[in-house]
Motif scaffolding. Structure first.
Motif, short mmCIF file in Angstrom:
data_model
loop_
_atom_site.label_atom_id
_atom_site.label_comp_id
_atom_site.label_asym_id
_atom_site.label_seq_id
_atom_site.Cartn_x
_atom_site.Cartn_y
_atom_site.Cartn_z
N LEU A 163 0.96 -1.27 0.11
CA LEU A 163 0.13 0.03 -0.12
C LEU A 163 0.90 1.27 0.09
CD1 LEU A 163 -2.63 -1.21 2.60
CD2 LEU A 163 -2.91 -1.29 0.20
N LEU A 183 -0.48 4.40 0.62
CA LEU A 183 -1.16 5.63 1.24
C LEU A 183 -2.39 4.89 1.66
CD1 LEU A 183 -3.67 7.06 -0.52
CD2 LEU A 183 -1.49 7.63 -2.15
N THR A 184 -3.01 5.95 2.76
CA THR A 184 -4.39 5.63 3.31
C THR A 184 -5.43 6.88 2.87
OG1 THR A 184 -3.57 4.53 5.39
CG2 THR A 184 -5.59 5.39 5.41
N LEU A 185 -6.36 6.60 2.10
CA LEU A 185 -7.22 7.49 1.49
C LEU A 185 -8.48 7.54 2.52
CD1 LEU A 185 -7.90 9.79 -0.31
CD2 LEU A 185 -8.76 7.76 -1.85
N ALA A 204 -6.44 3.75 -7.70
CA ALA A 204 -5.55 2.70 -7.13
C ALA A 204 -4.84 2.10 -7.94
CB ALA A 204 -6.48 1.80 -6.33
N HIS A 211 -1.96 4.12 -7.40
CA HIS A 211 -1.44 4.53 -5.91
C HIS A 211 -2.61 3.28 -5.13
CE1 HIS A 211 -0.26 8.26 -7.56
NE2 HIS A 211 -1.38 8.56 -8.20
N CYS A 250 -3.86 1.70 -2.40
CA CYS A 250 -4.29 2.26 -1.23
C CYS A 250 -5.00 1.56 -0.26
CB CYS A 250 -4.89 3.84 -1.37
SG CYS A 250 -6.41 3.77 -2.26
N ARG A 251 -5.05 1.92 1.06
CA ARG A 251 -5.98 1.39 1.69
C ARG A 251 -7.15 2.66 1.88
NH1 ARG A 251 -4.71 -0.62 7.72
NH2 ARG A 251 -4.20 -2.44 6.31
N CYS A 294 -6.68 -2.21 -4.00
CA CYS A 294 -7.33 -1.43 -3.02
C CYS A 294 -8.04 -2.14 -2.04
CB CYS A 294 -8.01 -0.20 -3.68
SG CYS A 294 -8.69 0.91 -2.65
N VAL A 305 2.73 4.92 6.21
CA VAL A 305 2.23 5.62 4.68
C VAL A 305 1.64 6.70 4.94
CG1 VAL A 305 2.21 3.31 3.54
CG2 VAL A 305 0.23 4.18 4.53
N LEU A 326 -3.19 12.63 -5.90
CA LEU A 326 -2.40 11.60 -5.19
C LEU A 326 -0.92 11.38 -5.51
CD1 LEU A 326 -5.03 8.65 -4.59
CD2 LEU A 326 -4.58 10.57 -2.99
#
Length: 332
Positions: free
Chosen positions: A30, A32-34, A54, A57, A59-60, A95, A122, A286
């Motif tokens: 991952l 980043l966290t969104l 995603a 990028h 992401c969570r 994602c 992250v 992002l």
């Protein structure tokens, strides 16, 4: 998809860990966290946009839908409840998502559920897909983020909301109205790339209530050191940009997904200028997690609020938010 009804934050964390373990490598890597704050009716649109973003990028995705109540209200209609859905892989691609629906006093303490769900080591990005907050420092979900994305076009008065974004600005803030003029900025920069003559005048034609028009004029003002003229368009869209470059006139005119570039003494050229999907706009934002200085300069020029880049990047809860947090007690 795993649904959890009337659950707890600890149970959501446990179930997410179990789903990630079952998915194996699908849920690894991952970036980043969104965190997305959105109304319940628009959750599916957020999932679709995050799926597109995603792809570039991983992401969570933590979707927060809050049914806010008056913190001083009493009675049986004030019910503290958390419902959640967990999706790892599958239709969301690279994602993993947790959709949180919060009711009652818990909605005022969304960060107490969200914080344990943040992916470790992250960056955190918070996106308000709806009417942006007046003050990001009043929302703990914005305070925890390195990057904060709003969309003033969702506000009842977009120009007033744009000025509020300038008043409340801190490095790391951005807005999707700015993202939507990236194609215009790219074409204008390319058109001027080979020119050595100074730009002495600029006109932006569009709907005067459109924040994109204000931000594009602000960007031209910050880059060229002049005051662009705003002209109302007959179509209600961001339609045209006219520049006076030395003794030449340079014009970009939008038409059905393309843009006609005309310049004195040079043959006309047709260039692509398509309307992008929300997920593509999100993916652009992002790509960078540091302060967007060109946005700050354009926002400052568009609103007249100065010193934006000199502000502290770290946000903290305002006194108003701290008082509100202190007055609301979340049931165990």
């Amino acid at each position: 998809m795993l649904a959890l009804w009337d659950t707890t934050g600890a149970e959501v964390v446990r179930k997410l860990a179990a789903e990630r373990h079952s998915a194996g490598g699908v849920a690894s890597g991952l970036a980043l966290t969104l965190v997305v704050v959105v109304d319940e009716a628009r959750v599916r649109g957020v999932e679709d946009a995050a799926t597109i973003a995603a792809a570039s990028h991983p992401c969570r995705l933590i979707i927060v839908s809050r049914a806010l109540k008056n913190p001083h209200q009493t009675g049986t209609d004030v019910v503290d409840r958390l419902d959640a859905e967990i999706i790892v892989g599958g239709r969301l691609g690279p994602c993993e998502a947790v959709a949180l629906r919060m009711h009652g006093p818990l909605a005022y303490h969304a960060e107490s559920v969200v914080m344990p769900l943040l992916a470790p080591d992250v960056p955190v990005v918070t996106w308000w897909h709806g009417n942006p907050p007046d003050r990001i420092a009043d929302d703990p979900l914005g305070v925890v983020a390195e990057r904060r994305i709003t969309d003033v076009s969702q506000a009842e008065n977009p120009l007033a909301a744009l000025r509020q974004r300038a008043e409340d600005y801190a490095p790391g803030d951005t807005d999707l109205a700015w993202t939507r003029i990236t194609p215009w900025r790219t074409l204008l920069a390319g058109a001027l790339d080979t020119s050595t003559a100074p730009v002495t005048a600029a006109t932006v034609v569009g709907r005067l209530e459109d924040p994109r028009v204000s931000l594009l004029a602000g960007w031209l003002a910050s880059r060229l050191g002049l005051t662009p003229t705003l002209e109302a368009s007959s179509t209600g869209k961001l339609e045209q940009v006219r520049l006076r470059v030395g003794d030449d006139d340079l014009t970009l005119t939008r038409s059905n997904g393309t843009c006609l570039l005309t310049r004195t003494g040079v043959g006309d050229r047709t260039l692509p200028l398509v309307t992008r999907r929300l997920g593509d706009e999100l993916a652009e934002e992002l790509r960078r997690l540091d302060a967007d200085q060109p946005y700050a300069a354009a926002l400052s020029a568009a609103t007249g609020v100065t010193g934006l880049s000199d502000r502290a990047a770290v946000r903290g809860l305002s006194q108003k938010a701290e008082r509100r947090q202190a007055t609301v007690k979340v049931p165990a």
